[in-house]
Write a protein that holds these residues in place. Structure first.
Motif, PDB file in Angstrom:
ATOM      1  N   MET A 196       9.095   1.659  15.414  1.00  0.00           N
ATOM      2  CA  MET A 196       7.947   2.522  16.350  1.00  0.00           C
ATOM      3  C   MET A 196       6.837   1.245  16.526  1.00  0.00           C
ATOM      4  SD  MET A 196       9.530   5.027  17.756  1.00  0.00           S
ATOM      5  CE  MET A 196       8.363   5.472  18.801  1.00  0.00           C
ATOM      6  N   LEU A 197       6.486   0.899  15.489  1.00  0.00           N
ATOM      7  CA  LEU A 197       5.371  -0.105  15.276  1.00  0.00           C
ATOM      8  C   LEU A 197       5.568  -1.305  16.451  1.00  0.00           C
ATOM      9  CD1 LEU A 197       3.989  -0.468  11.656  1.00  0.00           C
ATOM     10  CD2 LEU A 197       2.753   0.495  13.558  1.00  0.00           C
ATOM     11  N   GLY A 198       6.972  -1.642  16.195  1.00  0.00           N
ATOM     12  CA  GLY A 198       7.453  -2.844  17.151  1.00  0.00           C
ATOM     13  C   GLY A 198       7.416  -2.385  18.476  1.00  0.00           C
ATOM     14  N   LEU A 199       7.903  -1.344  18.899  1.00  0.00           N
ATOM     15  CA  LEU A 199       7.878  -0.858  20.110  1.00  0.00           C
ATOM     16  C   LEU A 199       6.344  -0.555  20.701  1.00  0.00           C
ATOM     17  CD1 LEU A 199       9.646   0.321  22.446  1.00  0.00           C
ATOM     18  CD2 LEU A 199       9.421   2.488  21.287  1.00  0.00           C
ATOM     19  N   VAL A 200       5.465  -0.075  19.973  1.00  0.00           N
ATOM     20  CA  VAL A 200       4.112   0.129  20.422  1.00  0.00           C
ATOM     21  C   VAL A 200       3.707  -1.365  20.656  1.00  0.00           C
ATOM     22  CG1 VAL A 200       2.094   1.022  19.816  1.00  0.00           C
ATOM     23  CG2 VAL A 200       4.024   2.358  19.535  1.00  0.00           C
ATOM     24  N   LEU A 201       3.813  -2.218  19.678  1.00  0.00           N
ATOM     25  CA  LEU A 201       3.043  -3.541  19.942  1.00  0.00           C
ATOM     26  C   LEU A 201       3.749  -4.157  21.233  1.00  0.00           C
ATOM     27  CD1 LEU A 201       1.235  -5.149  18.280  1.00  0.00           C
ATOM     28  CD2 LEU A 201       3.369  -6.491  17.397  1.00  0.00           C
ATOM     29  N   TRP A 202       4.933  -4.162  21.434  1.00  0.00           N
ATOM     30  CA  TRP A 202       5.617  -4.549  22.593  1.00  0.00           C
ATOM     31  C   TRP A 202       5.015  -3.965  23.937  1.00  0.00           C
ATOM     32  CZ3 TRP A 202       8.686  -2.074  26.409  1.00  0.00           C
ATOM     33  CH2 TRP A 202       9.242  -3.028  27.424  1.00  0.00           C
ATOM     34  N   LEU A 203       5.036  -2.535  23.770  1.00  0.00           N
ATOM     35  CA  LEU A 203       4.390  -1.705  24.944  1.00  0.00           C
ATOM     36  C   LEU A 203       3.045  -2.004  25.259  1.00  0.00           C
ATOM     37  CD1 LEU A 203       5.741   0.502  26.618  1.00  0.00           C
ATOM     38  CD2 LEU A 203       4.786   2.072  25.087  1.00  0.00           C
ATOM     39  N   VAL A 204       2.054  -2.212  24.261  1.00  0.00           N
ATOM     40  CA  VAL A 204       0.722  -2.226  24.791  1.00  0.00           C
ATOM     41  C   VAL A 204       0.581  -3.610  25.220  1.00  0.00           C
ATOM     42  CG1 VAL A 204      -0.368  -0.566  23.126  1.00  0.00           C
ATOM     43  CG2 VAL A 204       0.116  -2.937  22.416  1.00  0.00           C
ATOM     44  N   ASN A 205       1.392  -4.700  24.781  1.00  0.00           N
ATOM     45  CA  ASN A 205       1.225  -6.056  25.226  1.00  0.00           C
ATOM     46  C   ASN A 205       1.870  -6.415  26.560  1.00  0.00           C
ATOM     47  OD1 ASN A 205      -0.397  -7.551  23.635  1.00  0.00           O
ATOM     48  ND2 ASN A 205       0.990  -6.708  22.060  1.00  0.00           N
ATOM     49  N   SER A 206       2.695  -5.099  27.078  1.00  0.00           N
ATOM     50  CA  SER A 206       3.443  -5.338  28.428  1.00  0.00           C
ATOM     51  C   SER A 206       2.685  -5.150  29.451  1.00  0.00           C
ATOM     52  CB  SER A 206       4.574  -4.491  28.295  1.00  0.00           C
ATOM     53  OG  SER A 206       4.266  -3.076  28.287  1.00  0.00           O
ATOM     54  N   ARG A 207       3.297  -5.103  30.644  1.00  0.00           N
ATOM     55  CA  ARG A 207       2.481  -4.678  31.957  1.00  0.00           C
ATOM     56  C   ARG A 207       1.973  -3.247  31.833  1.00  0.00           C
ATOM     57  NH1 ARG A 207       2.799  -6.329  37.026  1.00  0.00           N
ATOM     58  NH2 ARG A 207       3.039  -8.700  37.234  1.00  0.00           N
ATOM     59  N   ILE A 208       2.734  -2.465  31.270  1.00  0.00           N
ATOM     60  CA  ILE A 208       2.714  -1.028  31.157  1.00  0.00           C
ATOM     61  C   ILE A 208       1.490  -0.843  30.314  1.00  0.00           C
ATOM     62  CG2 ILE A 208       3.684   1.197  30.209  1.00  0.00           C
ATOM     63  CD1 ILE A 208       6.363  -0.122  30.572  1.00  0.00           C
ATOM     64  N   GLY A 209       1.378  -1.433  29.085  1.00  0.00           N
ATOM     65  CA  GLY A 209       0.156  -1.335  28.474  1.00  0.00           C
ATOM     66  C   GLY A 209      -1.099  -1.779  29.164  1.00  0.00           C
ATOM     67  N   ALA A 210      -1.015  -2.941  29.942  1.00  0.00           N
ATOM     68  CA  ALA A 210      -2.328  -3.498  30.640  1.00  0.00           C
ATOM     69  C   ALA A 210      -2.357  -2.251  31.592  1.00  0.00           C
ATOM     70  CB  ALA A 210      -1.958  -4.606  31.063  1.00  0.00           C
ATOM     71  N   ALA A 211      -1.530  -1.805  32.235  1.00  0.00           N
ATOM     72  CA  ALA A 211      -1.812  -0.644  33.191  1.00  0.00           C
ATOM     73  C   ALA A 211      -2.201   0.415  32.745  1.00  0.00           C
ATOM     74  CB  ALA A 211      -0.485  -0.270  33.911  1.00  0.00           C
ATOM     75  N   ALA A 212      -1.968   0.956  31.603  1.00  0.00           N
ATOM     76  CA  ALA A 212      -2.307   2.095  30.637  1.00  0.00           C
ATOM     77  C   ALA A 212      -3.831   2.180  30.313  1.00  0.00           C
ATOM     78  CB  ALA A 212      -1.680   2.208  29.643  1.00  0.00           C
ATOM     79  N   GLN A 213      -4.214   0.862  30.008  1.00  0.00           N
ATOM     80  CA  GLN A 213      -5.646   0.504  29.716  1.00  0.00           C
ATOM     81  C   GLN A 213      -6.327   0.525  31.016  1.00  0.00           C
ATOM     82  OE1 GLN A 213      -5.973  -2.604  26.410  1.00  0.00           O
ATOM     83  NE2 GLN A 213      -3.885  -2.085  26.379  1.00  0.00           N
ATOM     84  N   ALA A 214      -5.944   0.335  31.894  1.00  0.00           N
ATOM     85  CA  ALA A 214      -6.572   0.063  33.049  1.00  0.00           C
ATOM     86  C   ALA A 214      -7.039   1.672  33.548  1.00  0.00           C
ATOM     87  CB  ALA A 214      -5.971  -0.581  34.308  1.00  0.00           C
TER      88      ALA A 214
END
Lengths: 437, 339
Positions: free
Chosen positions: B183-201
């Protein structure tokens, strides 16, 4: 992790040292220092109770009783020619199931206990017993209806017991029918029963098991239907009971809900018409009655222990009378049922250790519990008789809270019915309920 | 990362998260390998305690994913923790063996979360938080109708008793370790992906995010479902080690309080903060847990003090002061020295 094993037997030097983990406290019980240097001769007992939080009333007697056990077994326990010392490790669940699991596994993994004891409500007993069952540690428990211990942990009716390590003794739902049919015959009523049962496990099992038995015995039962624990308005139920002219009232509420209901019943004139008001679950502790004041005189209940029980407690060396008076002296509080029930847990545990012949052998200890038949403060418990494997039943007496004739306590508890526990003598006759006594 | 190639990088040097974070990732990988050997040399107590810590880390990281990265403050995540346990029980009841049941149960839970997300994510901020709490209560009441749960009484996952005590403890530990690492790996990948950037926006300004073409609902849904999946795994890990399932415990709001505490104290909006928060919470519980009500009051006061005076948590404050980042997210732009 700090641990404190006492070398001396003096009670006054008993010390509680808080362990670094999970609120575990250790209480050593040793006869003489040299004799028990060998850890093979120390029986390690885990004891998990709700020592703080909303269920803490159940553990009011613990310190007093452990002190008595300490006194009684100051020289240790001679089993099959070997002298053993006992060491208790106390765990506090803080009245939370999550914490109960954690404390139990801390005791199992960290203290390497030989036997686990636990008591008081399924929220305490079930998680502790599950931890023991999974870890292969013998566990003995009491004070939770045996049905919630057995069926509440996934056992199925008619199938072999899935439990090898965990054993429980307590009354069950079936005891209530026997008790009430006798107790309610003591006061003349129209045999119409108003039943207030919440939508929880106890409420629903009483609805399915008790009501049919009462109807068979000739009572007309008016069930007001399930309600949520914590409800604040009972006018609908009260109006129904008034309309149906229920002279007997019976309830199994979440304890804080009863005063709410009963005050409303008095305001709306229902309590004035009731001849028997019978509680279960609520009304176990004098403090609850004290808070009701004059509305409390005459309320009826069932009791799993009473100071007038004719049984003695082997582990503390006290009669039931002595347990009650000793508790009052040491705590400054009025005795309650749980004190005797806790004593009975120690009684059964010590007897099982003796009968195992090899208390450090977990299999031998469990075999001894399956065959255990012994006298305890609450009566004879017999694990060979059922009702289901792993469980033994104890009896309930019918009791009535009345205004005490003399101090220091406001309420006295009379034994008015013994049909479910014939070895206990009735002390008083049951009187109809009347506000103000 | 594609974003970086589209911006004008003249005058800047770019650093990707995986470049900065390489040493931290390597330490993490090493730690994982060392932890995996603990059952061979550690005591039963240590194995058992670490398994509990895994549950806390999982919960903290999942709550931070929701609140820290997507701005979705939920007080109803216990719904998924409880459902994770409940589905595992149900699957084992129809004959599945426990550990596959934990994974499949969590996947079913993710599906349920997808359904819930359709209406819950239409609500904003406070409304969303309360709606999630209500959802958790409704799910608890529904679960209590199931005859195997028996209302308040609950039941136990007896299938766990088929394993020898030590084996069960060790399998739980490895299962927990794998789940946490995964899950840590998944979250790390997710927040650094486009989705993560979009979520933070979206977290920072939902209207603005929408105006530049981010599919707000879809992004929120992905984050929400992943967080639910993680909480469900935490629930089944808890069930695996405690065996007892009582609905009021699993669906209790105290789990959310734990998550909130861990994330607030550790550091919201950082990857490392919640892990640190979980360790702090675990240690506090170990050392002060026996003070009962005072312990809980102390936790509350600590959380309030952090919210007021150190809103970035321990990790966030430390990062701000020292300027050190172990696992930063996204791309860092540094001004090139003028020559």
């Amino acid at each position: 992790m700090s641990k404190n094993t006492l070398i001396r037997s003096s009670v006054s030097r008993r010390q509680f040292i808080k362990g670094a983990s999970g609120g575990i406290v250790s209480l050593g019980l040793l006869g003489s220092s040299s004799l028990f240097a060998n850890p093979d001769n120390v029986i390690r007992i885990g004891y998990v109770m709700p020592r703080s939080g909303p269920l803490s009333s159940f553990s009011q007697g613990d310190d007093f009783l452990l002190k008595q056990v300490h006194k009684q077994l100051a020289n240790g326990l001679n089993i099959n020619g070997v002298q053993y010392a006992l060491e208790f490790f106390l765990g506090d669940t803080q009245s939370s199931t999550i914490r109960a699991s954690q404390v139990a596994s801390d005791l199992i993994n960290g203290k390497n206990i030989d036997l686990m004891l636990t008591s008081s409500t399924p929220e305490t007993v079930n998680p502790v017993a599950d931890a023991c069952e999974a870890a292969g540690v013998p566990c003995l428990s009491t004070t939770a209806p045996w049905e919630s211990f057995y069926y509440g942990r996934g056992a199925k009716p008619g199938q072999p017991s899935p439990f090898k390590w965990t054993y429980h003794f307590c009354f069950g739902v079936a005891d209530f029918a026997k008790l009430y049919i006798d107790q309610w015959s003591k006061v003349k009523t129209n045999n119409r029963v108003g039943m207030l049962l919440p939508n929880d496990a106890d409420g629903n099992s009483i609805r399915h098991l008790l009501i049919p038995d009462l109807e068979k015995a000739g009572y007309t039962v008016i069930d007001a239907g399930p309600y949520e624990d914590g409800a604040s308005d009972f006018s609908q139920q009260i109006n129904l009971f008034k309309k149906e002219n229920c002279e007997i009232f019976n309830t199994f509420p979440f304890p804080p809900d009863f005063p709410v209901f009963w005050r409303q019943a008095a305001q709306k004139g229902y309590a004035q018409r009731v001849k028997i008001s019978q509680l279960a679950k609520a009304g176990l502790f004098p403090a609850e009655l004290n808070s009701l004041g004059r509305l409390g005189y005459g309320l009826a209940a069932g009791a799993y222990w009473h100071k007038d029980f004719p049984f003695a407690s082997g582990s503390t060396g006290l009669s039931s009378q002595q347990i009650a008076s000793g508790f009052e002296k040491s705590t400054g509080k009025q005795w309650d049922q749980q004190v005797g029930a806790t004593a009975s847990l120690f009684d059964a545990a010590i007897e099982a250790l003796i009968q195992s012949n090899a208390p450090k052998d977990k299999v031998a200890l469990v075999m001894a519990i399956t065959k255990l038949r012994t006298e305890t403060a609450v009566g004879i418990i017999d694990f060979t008789k059922g009702p289901v494997p792993n469980c033994a039943t104890t009896g309930l007496v019918g009791v009535q809270w009345v205004k005490a004739q003399q101090g220091p306590w406001e309420f006295a508890l009379n034994i008015v019915s013994n049909a479910d526990h014939p070895l206990v003598k009735v002390t008083n006759t049951m009187t109809p309920y009347r506000i103000g006594g | 990362m594609k974003i970086s190639s589209q911006v004008n990088t003249e005058g800047f040097s770019t650093e990707h998260w995986y470049q900065v974070g390489r040493p931290a990732l390597m330490v993490g990988g090493l730690l994982f390998l060392v932890l995996a050997t603990v059952p061979f040399w550690g005591s039963g107590l240590v194995v058992d305690k670490l398994t509990t810590l895994f549950v806390y880390i999982l919960l903290a990281v999942m709550w931070n994913l929701l609140a820290g990265y997507a701005g979705l403050v939920s007080v109803g995540q216990q719904a998924f923790l409880g459902l994770g346990g409940y589905f595992a029980l149900r699957l084992v009841d129809i004959g599945m063996s426990p550990y596959p049941a934990f994974i499949v149960g969590a996947l079913i839970c993710a599906l349920v979360a997808l359904v819930i997300s359709v209406f819950a994510l239409r609500l904003k901020e406070g409304e969303f938080a309360i709606a999630m709490w209500v959802t958790a209560e409704v799910i608890r009441i529904l679960v209590m109708f199931d005859p195997i749960v028996q209302g308040e009484t609950g039941t136990s996952l007896l299938a766990m008793n088929q394993y020898a005590p030590e084996l069960r403890r060790n399998i739980n530990f490895w299962f927990g370790l794998l789940v946490v690492a995964g899950m840590l790996g998944l979250v790390l990948w997710l927040v650094n992906s486009r989705i993560g950037a979009a979520a933070q926006a979206i977290r920072d300004d939902e209207e603005a995010a929408k105006s530049i073409g981010i599919r707000v609902m879809r992004v929120k849904q992905i984050i929400f479902v992943v967080a639910a999946f993680g909480c469900a795994l935490a629930g089944s890990l808890w069930l695996a080690s405690s065996v007892t399932f009582q609905p009021r415990t699993y669906f209790g709001v105290q789990w959310t309080v734990f998550m909130l505490f861990m994330v607030l104290v550790g550091g919201l909006k950082t990857f490392e903060g919640p892990i640190l928060g979980a360790i702090v919470f675990f240690l506090l519980q170990e050392f002060f847990g026996d003070y009962g009500a005072w312990y809980l009051a102390g936790l509350g006061v600590t959380a309030i003090l952090f919210a007021l005076y150190a809103p970035n948590g321990i990790w966030g404050e430390w990062q701000n002061r020292k300027g050190v980042r172990f696992l930063p997210t996204g791309v860092t732009l540094t001004l090139k020295n003028k020559e």
